[in-house]
Write an enzyme that holds these catalytic residues in place. Structure first.
Site, PDB file in Angstrom:
ATOM      1  CE  LYS A   1      41.716  42.762  48.500  1.00  0.00           C
ATOM      2  NZ  LYS A   1      41.237  43.310  47.199  1.00  0.00           N
TER       3      LYS A   1
ATOM      4  CB  ALA B   1      40.841  39.840  42.221  1.00  0.00           C
ATOM      5  CG  ASP B   2      44.234  44.823  45.214  1.00  0.00           C
ATOM      6  OD1 ASP B   2      43.298  45.170  45.949  1.00  0.00           O
ATOM      7  OD2 ASP B   2      45.147  45.599  44.860  1.00  0.00           O
ATOM      8  CB  THR B   3      42.726  45.991  39.819  1.00  0.00           C
ATOM      9  OG1 THR B   3      42.005  44.790  39.490  1.00  0.00           O
ATOM     10  CG2 THR B   3      43.167  46.672  38.532  1.00  0.00           C
TER      11      THR B   3
ATOM     12  NE  ARG C   1      49.603  36.935  43.257  1.00  0.00           N
ATOM     13  CZ  ARG C   1      50.170  36.008  42.505  1.00  0.00           C
ATOM     14  NH1 ARG C   1      50.415  36.270  41.233  1.00  0.00           N
ATOM     15  NH2 ARG C   1      50.503  34.834  43.001  1.00  0.00           N
TER      16      ARG C   1
END
Length: 199
Positions: A56, A74-76, A111
């Site tokens: 990303k 970000a990624d969850t 993150r």
């Protein structure tokens, strides 16, 4: 420096991340990153998050212009039994996920990476929150899944919405479960010199 003229470029389509930053008074411009978010065979949650967030950042960084003061991607992931639960496609999938989550604990991992335009990465961090859900009947699960609230959310629920009725307690950052750990993000933006005089 992030300000009204040079906002933070958020490489995410998540309205929740945008709201979390807006709640802090941080000016934001949104440019979602288009990357492959499928989990590779045998890929653990930590490795998955590192890979996706790096991808990303590369995608958004390639499109960043001089009129932004910084970049954030970000990624969850919701993790239970060492398995990543993605976003359910429908009420049936949401109910299946919820049946795995109720009456026990799971971990929400977000993150994120922060960069100066260029992009020059200045910070990357993974924040974990332990979420304990109460037991729930099959009828409660089915009725909640049918609301559709969890369809675009990892794990099939929204802690900030109706889904709060299932959450008994958390250990760690609440905003992390929503999609972005506000405390850590602000600290890293300040440490990188991208915010001045905050708040």
């Amino acid at each position: 420096m992030i300000d009204a003229d040079t906002p933070l470029l958020l490489g995410s389509a998540s309205p929740r991340r945008r709201e979390l930053l807006a709640d802090l008074g941080i000016p934001v411009r949104v440019r979602p990153a288009s990357v492959d978010e499928s989990v590779a065979p045998g890929e653990g949650a930590a490795a998955y998050l590192h890979r996706v967030v790096d991808a990303k950042l590369a995608a958004v960084g390639a499109e960043a212009t001089a009129d932004v003061g910084g970049l954030l991607v970000a990624d969850t992931s919701v993790v239970v039994d060492d398995e990543i639960l993605g976003k359910p496609a429908d009420a049936r999938e949401a109910a299946e996920m919820l049946r795995r989550l109720v009456g026990r604990a799971h971990v929400v991992m977000t993150r994120y990476a922060i960069a100066r335009p260029g992009p020059e990465r200045v910070s990357a961090r993974t924040v974990e929150t332990r979420v304990v859900m109460r037991g729930a009947s099959a009828d409660e699960i089915a009725r909640y899944a049918a609301t559709g609230e969890g369809f675009d959310k990892a794990g099939g629920y929204a802690i900030q919405g109706i889904g709060a009725f299932l959450v008994e307690r958390i250990e760690g950052s609440y905003s992390n479960v929503v999609g972005l750990p506000q405390c850590e993000v602000v600290r890293d933006l300040l440490d990188a010199g991208l915010l001045h005089g905050f708040p």
